[in-house]
Write a protein that holds these residues in place. Structure first.
Motif, PDB file in Angstrom:
ATOM      1  N   GLY A  94       0.831  -1.183   0.000  1.00  0.00           N
ATOM      2  CA  GLY A  94       0.000   0.000   0.000  1.00  0.00           C
ATOM      3  C   GLY A  94       0.875   1.246   0.000  1.00  0.00           C
ATOM      4  O   GLY A  94       1.936   1.263   0.616  1.00  0.00           O
ATOM      5  N   TRP A  97      -1.561   7.129  -2.943  1.00  0.00           N
ATOM      6  CA  TRP A  97      -2.728   6.484  -2.366  1.00  0.00           C
ATOM      7  C   TRP A  97      -3.240   5.447  -3.345  1.00  0.00           C
ATOM      8  O   TRP A  97      -4.192   5.665  -4.076  1.00  0.00           O
ATOM      9  CB  TRP A  97      -3.804   7.523  -2.076  1.00  0.00           C
ATOM     10  CG  TRP A  97      -3.476   8.419  -0.929  1.00  0.00           C
ATOM     11  CD1 TRP A  97      -3.747   8.165   0.394  1.00  0.00           C
ATOM     12  CD2 TRP A  97      -2.824   9.685  -0.952  1.00  0.00           C
ATOM     13  NE1 TRP A  97      -3.298   9.187   1.193  1.00  0.00           N
ATOM     14  CE2 TRP A  97      -2.727  10.144   0.385  1.00  0.00           C
ATOM     15  CE3 TRP A  97      -2.287  10.489  -1.968  1.00  0.00           C
ATOM     16  CZ2 TRP A  97      -2.134  11.339   0.734  1.00  0.00           C
ATOM     17  CZ3 TRP A  97      -1.694  11.675  -1.626  1.00  0.00           C
ATOM     18  CH2 TRP A  97      -1.623  12.095  -0.291  1.00  0.00           C
ATOM     19  N   TRP A  99      -2.350   0.923  -4.638  1.00  0.00           N
ATOM     20  CA  TRP A  99      -1.832  -0.399  -4.291  1.00  0.00           C
ATOM     21  C   TRP A  99      -0.916  -0.921  -5.390  1.00  0.00           C
ATOM     22  O   TRP A  99      -1.049  -0.546  -6.553  1.00  0.00           O
ATOM     23  CB  TRP A  99      -2.986  -1.393  -4.113  1.00  0.00           C
ATOM     24  CG  TRP A  99      -3.977  -1.001  -3.081  1.00  0.00           C
ATOM     25  CD1 TRP A  99      -5.111  -0.252  -3.275  1.00  0.00           C
ATOM     26  CD2 TRP A  99      -3.928  -1.298  -1.687  1.00  0.00           C
ATOM     27  NE1 TRP A  99      -5.772  -0.081  -2.096  1.00  0.00           N
ATOM     28  CE2 TRP A  99      -5.080  -0.713  -1.097  1.00  0.00           C
ATOM     29  CE3 TRP A  99      -3.042  -2.006  -0.880  1.00  0.00           C
ATOM     30  CZ2 TRP A  99      -5.357  -0.816   0.257  1.00  0.00           C
ATOM     31  CZ3 TRP A  99      -3.314  -2.108   0.473  1.00  0.00           C
ATOM     32  CH2 TRP A  99      -4.454  -1.528   1.032  1.00  0.00           C
ATOM     33  N   SER A 138       3.652  -1.705   3.692  1.00  0.00           N
ATOM     34  CA  SER A 138       3.342  -0.339   3.263  1.00  0.00           C
ATOM     35  C   SER A 138       4.626   0.388   2.906  1.00  0.00           C
ATOM     36  O   SER A 138       5.684   0.134   3.488  1.00  0.00           O
ATOM     37  CB  SER A 138       2.600   0.412   4.380  1.00  0.00           C
ATOM     38  OG  SER A 138       2.516   1.795   4.084  1.00  0.00           O
ATOM     39  N   HIS A 143      -1.772   1.464   6.140  1.00  0.00           N
ATOM     40  CA  HIS A 143      -2.952   1.260   5.314  1.00  0.00           C
ATOM     41  C   HIS A 143      -3.655  -0.010   5.806  1.00  0.00           C
ATOM     42  O   HIS A 143      -3.163  -0.704   6.697  1.00  0.00           O
ATOM     43  CB  HIS A 143      -2.569   1.120   3.842  1.00  0.00           C
ATOM     44  CG  HIS A 143      -1.833   2.308   3.291  1.00  0.00           C
ATOM     45  ND1 HIS A 143      -2.464   3.485   2.953  1.00  0.00           N
ATOM     46  CD2 HIS A 143      -0.505   2.506   3.031  1.00  0.00           C
ATOM     47  CE1 HIS A 143      -1.579   4.351   2.505  1.00  0.00           C
ATOM     48  NE2 HIS A 143      -0.375   3.791   2.537  1.00  0.00           N
ATOM     49  N   SER A 144      -4.783  -0.324   5.206  1.00  0.00           N
ATOM     50  CA  SER A 144      -5.501  -1.535   5.585  1.00  0.00           C
ATOM     51  C   SER A 144      -6.235  -2.088   4.380  1.00  0.00           C
ATOM     52  O   SER A 144      -7.095  -1.409   3.806  1.00  0.00           O
ATOM     53  CB  SER A 144      -6.482  -1.261   6.722  1.00  0.00           C
ATOM     54  OG  SER A 144      -7.106  -2.469   7.148  1.00  0.00           O
ATOM     55  N   LEU A 145      -5.886  -3.303   3.974  1.00  0.00           N
ATOM     56  CA  LEU A 145      -6.538  -3.952   2.842  1.00  0.00           C
ATOM     57  C   LEU A 145      -7.847  -4.569   3.318  1.00  0.00           C
ATOM     58  O   LEU A 145      -7.853  -5.391   4.226  1.00  0.00           O
ATOM     59  CB  LEU A 145      -5.618  -5.016   2.247  1.00  0.00           C
ATOM     60  CG  LEU A 145      -6.147  -5.741   1.010  1.00  0.00           C
ATOM     61  CD1 LEU A 145      -5.012  -5.935  -0.002  1.00  0.00           C
ATOM     62  CD2 LEU A 145      -6.725  -7.102   1.368  1.00  0.00           C
ATOM     63  N   CYS A 178      -9.103   0.724   1.100  1.00  0.00           N
ATOM     64  CA  CYS A 178      -8.273   0.932   2.285  1.00  0.00           C
ATOM     65  C   CYS A 178      -9.199   1.285   3.448  1.00  0.00           C
ATOM     66  O   CYS A 178     -10.042   2.170   3.335  1.00  0.00           O
ATOM     67  CB  CYS A 178      -7.262   2.055   2.052  1.00  0.00           C
ATOM     68  SG  CYS A 178      -6.229   2.417   3.496  1.00  0.00           S
ATOM     69  N   CYS A 182      -5.460   7.331   5.805  1.00  0.00           N
ATOM     70  CA  CYS A 182      -4.040   7.432   5.475  1.00  0.00           C
ATOM     71  C   CYS A 182      -3.687   8.730   4.758  1.00  0.00           C
ATOM     72  O   CYS A 182      -2.612   8.841   4.180  1.00  0.00           O
ATOM     73  CB  CYS A 182      -3.616   6.232   4.616  1.00  0.00           C
ATOM     74  SG  CYS A 182      -4.614   6.003   3.124  1.00  0.00           S
ATOM     75  N   HIS A 186      -7.319   9.103   0.815  1.00  0.00           N
ATOM     76  CA  HIS A 186      -7.697   7.803   1.391  1.00  0.00           C
ATOM     77  C   HIS A 186      -9.018   7.300   0.818  1.00  0.00           C
ATOM     78  O   HIS A 186      -9.179   6.113   0.532  1.00  0.00           O
ATOM     79  CB  HIS A 186      -7.798   7.925   2.915  1.00  0.00           C
ATOM     80  CG  HIS A 186      -8.600   6.844   3.559  1.00  0.00           C
ATOM     81  ND1 HIS A 186      -8.150   5.558   3.697  1.00  0.00           N
ATOM     82  CD2 HIS A 186      -9.857   6.871   4.098  1.00  0.00           C
ATOM     83  CE1 HIS A 186      -9.079   4.819   4.304  1.00  0.00           C
ATOM     84  NE2 HIS A 186     -10.113   5.593   4.549  1.00  0.00           N
TER      85      HIS A 186
END
Length: 218
Positions: A94, A97, A99, A138, A143-145, A178, A182, A186
């Motif tokens: 990540g 902004w 992937w 990251s 970040h968060s998948l 995400c 972030c 985001h």
């Protein structure tokens, strides 16, 4: 999908237990209010305590708690059974902004990214019926998948690798995003996850396109 099935089962059961407990407590409260409504002269009990009733109360609560802990642990074990074959690996990065998805087992060294602007969203391609190990990291901030429809979510940290294994049992395409704030864009940090047949996946690893909407391959 195992994750979605297990999540649905646990959520449904725990919601039913919570609703049952809530209704029982509500009924007891209403009963107490009606019995002691204004204008009535209740007779105070001369007993300082009710040990038998208290024992039943504690026993029922302990039984509910033990059941929920055991049930949740069992379902967690079902969800995280070791794969029966070596998983394919996908490296996920990540960044602000968007992937990047890398396929280290690809003879063609396939790597996919995008800008996450408009329709330029990268696509994470995985095979059906085979375990897939995602290795998340990251390039800058946390970040968060997250794939809401499949109930998968895991954080991606700088200078650290988180892993989880998923297995998709049928072909399809789902939108991910995400889930960790972030920065400025985001809200636009989305991607696609696309499950294809093992044969099509093998062709993809050799550099053959599977269709449009897979971001920019390098």
């Amino acid at each position: 999908m195992i994750q979605r099935r297990v999540f649905g089962t646990v959520f449904t059961l725990e919601s039913a237990v919570a609703a049952f407990v809530f209704l029982v407590v509500l009924a007891l409260v209403c009963h107490a209010v009606v019995r002691r409504r204004a204008g009535r002269q209740p007779t105070p009990s001369d007993r300082p305590q009710r040990p038998v009733l208290e024992k039943y109360y504690v026993g029922v609560l302990a039984a509910f708690a033990a059941f929920l802990v055991a049930w949740t642990a069992w379902q967690n074990h079902e969800e995280h059974r070791p794969p029966n074959r070596t998983p394919v690996r996908v490296d996920v990065m990540g960044f602000q902004w968007c992937w990047k998805f890398g396929y280290p087992q690809s003879p063609a060294k396939v790597s996919v990214t995008g800008t996450c602007r408009g329709k330029d969203l990268p696509t994470l391609v995985v095979p059906t019926g085979r375990p897939v190990e995602l290795r998340l990291t990251s390039n800058d901030v946390i970040h968060s998948l997250w794939v809401p429809d499949l109930r998968y979510k895991m954080d991606a940290f700088p200078d650290h690798v988180n892993t989880f294994t998923l297995t998709l049992d049928h072909e399809g395409r789902w939108r991910g995003r995400c889930a960790e704030f972030c920065g400025e864009r985001h809200y636009a940090m989305d991607f696609w996850i696309k499950a294809v047949s093992p044969e099509e996946y093998d062709r993809y690893l050799h550099g053959q396109p599977i269709g449009t909407g897979t971001g920019t391959a390098t």
